[in-house]
Design an enzyme around this catalytic site. Structure first.
Site, short mmCIF file in Angstrom:
data_model
loop_
_atom_site.label_atom_id
_atom_site.label_comp_id
_atom_site.label_asym_id
_atom_site.label_seq_id
_atom_site.Cartn_x
_atom_site.Cartn_y
_atom_site.Cartn_z
N CYS A 1 29.63 3.37 -26.47
CA CYS A 1 29.98 3.29 -25.04
C CYS A 1 31.35 2.66 -24.87
CB CYS A 1 28.94 2.45 -24.31
SG CYS A 1 27.27 2.98 -24.67
N LYS B 1 31.83 3.55 -13.40
CA LYS B 1 31.22 3.36 -14.72
C LYS B 1 32.29 3.18 -15.80
CE LYS B 1 28.90 3.61 -18.46
NZ LYS B 1 27.81 2.82 -18.94
N1 SAJ Z 1 31.68 -7.56 -28.49
C1 SAJ Z 1 32.62 -8.46 -28.94
N2 SAJ Z 1 32.86 -9.59 -28.22
C2 SAJ Z 1 32.19 -9.86 -27.06
C3 SAJ Z 1 31.24 -8.92 -26.58
C4 SAJ Z 1 31.01 -7.78 -27.33
O1 SAJ Z 1 33.25 -8.27 -30.00
O2 SAJ Z 1 32.43 -10.92 -26.47
C5 SAJ Z 1 31.41 -6.34 -29.25
C6 SAJ Z 1 29.97 -6.20 -29.73
O3 SAJ Z 1 29.77 -6.90 -30.93
C7 SAJ Z 1 29.84 -4.70 -29.89
C8 SAJ Z 1 30.71 -4.17 -28.77
O4 SAJ Z 1 31.57 -5.22 -28.39
O5 SAJ Z 1 30.36 -4.27 -31.13
C9 SAJ Z 1 29.95 -3.66 -27.55
O6 SAJ Z 1 28.87 -4.53 -27.26
P1 SAJ Z 1 28.46 -4.94 -25.77
O7 SAJ Z 1 27.28 -5.82 -25.87
O8 SAJ Z 1 29.64 -5.49 -25.07
O9 SAJ Z 1 28.15 -3.58 -25.03
P2 SAJ Z 1 27.24 -2.26 -25.37
O10 SAJ Z 1 28.14 -1.23 -25.95
O11 SAJ Z 1 26.02 -2.63 -26.12
O12 SAJ Z 1 26.82 -1.85 -23.88
C10 SAJ Z 1 27.83 -1.63 -22.90
C11 SAJ Z 1 27.47 -2.41 -21.63
N3 SAJ Z 1 28.60 -2.40 -20.71
C12 SAJ Z 1 29.08 -3.54 -20.17
O13 SAJ Z 1 28.64 -4.64 -20.44
C13 SAJ Z 1 30.20 -3.39 -19.20
C14 SAJ Z 1 26.23 -1.78 -20.99
O14 SAJ Z 1 25.93 -2.42 -19.76
C15 SAJ Z 1 26.47 -0.27 -20.77
O15 SAJ Z 1 25.32 0.35 -20.19
C16 SAJ Z 1 26.72 0.35 -22.12
O16 SAJ Z 1 27.92 -0.22 -22.66
C17 SAJ Z 1 26.87 1.86 -21.93
O17 SAJ Z 1 25.93 2.57 -22.30
O18 SAJ Z 1 27.86 2.30 -21.36
#
Ligand code: SAJ
Length: 427
Positions: free
Chosen positions: A270, A216
């Site tokens: 997360c 994880k």
């Molecule tokens: N972000 C970027 N660029 C990107 C992708 C995301 O700047 O290309 C930013 C987003 O705007 C945001 C942050 O990253 O601020 C996180 O967003 P996210 O959509 O990547 O992830 P979370 O935090 O909403 O959810 C993540 C997910 N993990 C992965 O994709 C590996 C989700 O599957 C997990 O269950 C969750 O963390 C968790 O609870 O751990």
């Protein structure tokens, strides 16, 4: 095949937050009797009324249906139950070390009600070794029971099944994502897998507890490092006067390159948190993961500095910030880089009013409200022109969250304004 043990059992879901409540609803919809346990009287009351305490697609209807069917109730006291799923927050402390207070508190309240025969599943994201430590903790509190860290034939089974659902898609992903299930013994994993099979249609991957804990953390650290790469690239392109969005698009035409999107920083609770657990567990080895955290954490300050520097060129700048939530199309403002950026801009320019446009929020978070010079634009659905008016009056526009509703903004509406598009929406 679900054994009678599982099909007849009640499940207590400890923690009715972003993971616990959707899990409780999914179990109840799958036909089990579920008791949600939460320390907040407000959450307990809302759930018992059939309401969801936060916005997430399809959750409200799920809660009202499960409560109406009599399959889901909520309470503050820990009940006796056949299964326990612990889904409480695991933040980090001031030194970026995991704060496991809520997990140990949950385990301490489960321990006295155990009779033997239960399965306890830890869903919260935790450092490697935590599930075992919880087993030892319960063993200390209940010397009359055999726990799986010390017995091949325990009275109580313990496993780690980390959540991996994406906010905004939680209800669908909870049903369809593959799950990693790590038992303290193989039998522990099998018991947990039976429970998850009642609502999860994805593959259930069986392993040991410490490997599940690390898998994880690796998932979220992988994403963090890749976002940091994109963010570093955007800083480099700024420095060299190049367009990062064009560079990214061209590079991603390579069949084995997939650069993520640069942005104003990494928010939520997360991805910005979990990599620190790896750093805390192996600080000498986790240098890339720590560096990625630092890069992503500096993005809000960097973005704010640029907005402030440009705004100072105007005598009375009218600044509009589009989006406050941590990512597109969710209403969650916790740990949001957009909130930090607006706070930094408003604090650096105390005489200037900063207009924040966040259609998912009805009030400013305290951090912004207390500054006195941040205003939340009125963009309720019955005021469809709210966003348009905000833009028309602006000198400086910073797009901080790429909500779908901002896509309707036309380039012609931005003409003559200074635009910081941190998400590449208009690139
Ligand atoms: N972000 C970027 N660029 C990107 C992708 C995301 O700047 O290309 C930013 C987003 O705007 C945001 C942050 O990253 O601020 C996180 O967003 P996210 O959509 O990547 O992830 P979370 O935090 O909403 O959810 C993540 C997910 N993990 C992965 O994709 C590996 C989700 O599957 C997990 O269950 C969750 O963390 C968790 O609870 O751990």
């Amino acid at each position: 095949m679900v054994s009678p043990e599982t099909s007849n059992c009640t499940v207590a879901v400890v923690g009715l937050g972003y993971i616990g409540l959707p899990t409780a609803v999914s179990l109840a919809t799958g036909g089990l009797d579920v008791v949600g346990v939460d320390i907040s009287p407000g959450i307990v009351e809302l759930v018992n009324r059939g309401e969801a305490p936060f916005a997430e697609p399809d959750l409200s209807v799920g809660v009202s249906g499960a409560v109406a069917m009599g399959r889901l109730t909520a309470q503050r006291e820990m009940p006796q139950s056949g299964a326990y799923i612990i889904a409480v927050p695991t933040p980090f402390d001031g030194d970026h070390r995991p704060d496991l207070g809520a997990v140990t508190a949950a385990a301490r309240s489960v321990a006295p009600v155990l009779r033997g025969g239960e399965v306890i599943v830890l869903e919260s994201t935790v450092p490697p070794g935590t599930t075992r430590a919880i087993s030892e903790l319960i063993a200390g509190l209940r010397p009359d029971l055999r726990l799986p860290h010390a017995s091949e034939e325990p009275d109580v089974h313990l496993a780690h099944c980390p959540e991996r659902v994406l906010p905004g898609r939680i209800m669908i992903e909870i049903a369809t994502n593959d799950r990693v299930i790590g038992g303290l013994t193989p039998a522990c994993a099998r018991r947990a897998a039976e429970l998850y099979r009642t609502f999860c249609h994805g593959e259930l991957i069986i392993t040991d507890a410490a490997s599940a804990e690390m898998a994880k953390l690796a998932e979220n650290a992988y994403r963090d490092v890749n976002i940091a790469f994109a963010n570093e690239l955007s800083l480099i392109c700024d420095r060299l006067g190049l367009d990062v969005w064009e560079i990214r698009q061209m590079a991603n035409h390579h069949p084995r390159v997939d650069i993520l999107r640069p942005g104003p920083g990494v928010g939520g609770h997360c991805i910005a948190v979990d990599p620190w657990f790896i750093v805390a567990a192996a600080p000498e080895q986790a240098t890339l993961i720590a560096a990625a955290r630092h890069i992503n954490d500096q993005m809000p300050a960097h973005t704010a500095e640029r907005i402030v520097a440009t705004s100072r060129r105007f005598r009375e700048p009218r600044i509009v910030c589009l989006g406050l939530s941590f990512k597109a199309d969710v209403g969650d403002l916790r740990g949001s880089p957009a909130v930090e950026i607006v706070a930094r801009v408003a604090a650096a320019l105390p005489e200037v009013k900063v207009l924040a446009v966040e259609p998912h929020a009805t009030a400013l978070p305290d951090q912004l409200d207390s500054l006195g010079n941040v205003i939340l634009a009125d963009t309720a659905p019955d005021i469809p022109l709210g966003i348009e008016h905000a833009i028309a009056d602006a000198d400086v526009i910073a797009l901080l969250t790429d909500h779908g509703c901002f896509r309707s903004i036309r380039r012609s509406q931005l003409a003559g304004k200074v635009v910081y598009d941190t998400r590449g929406m208009w690139a």
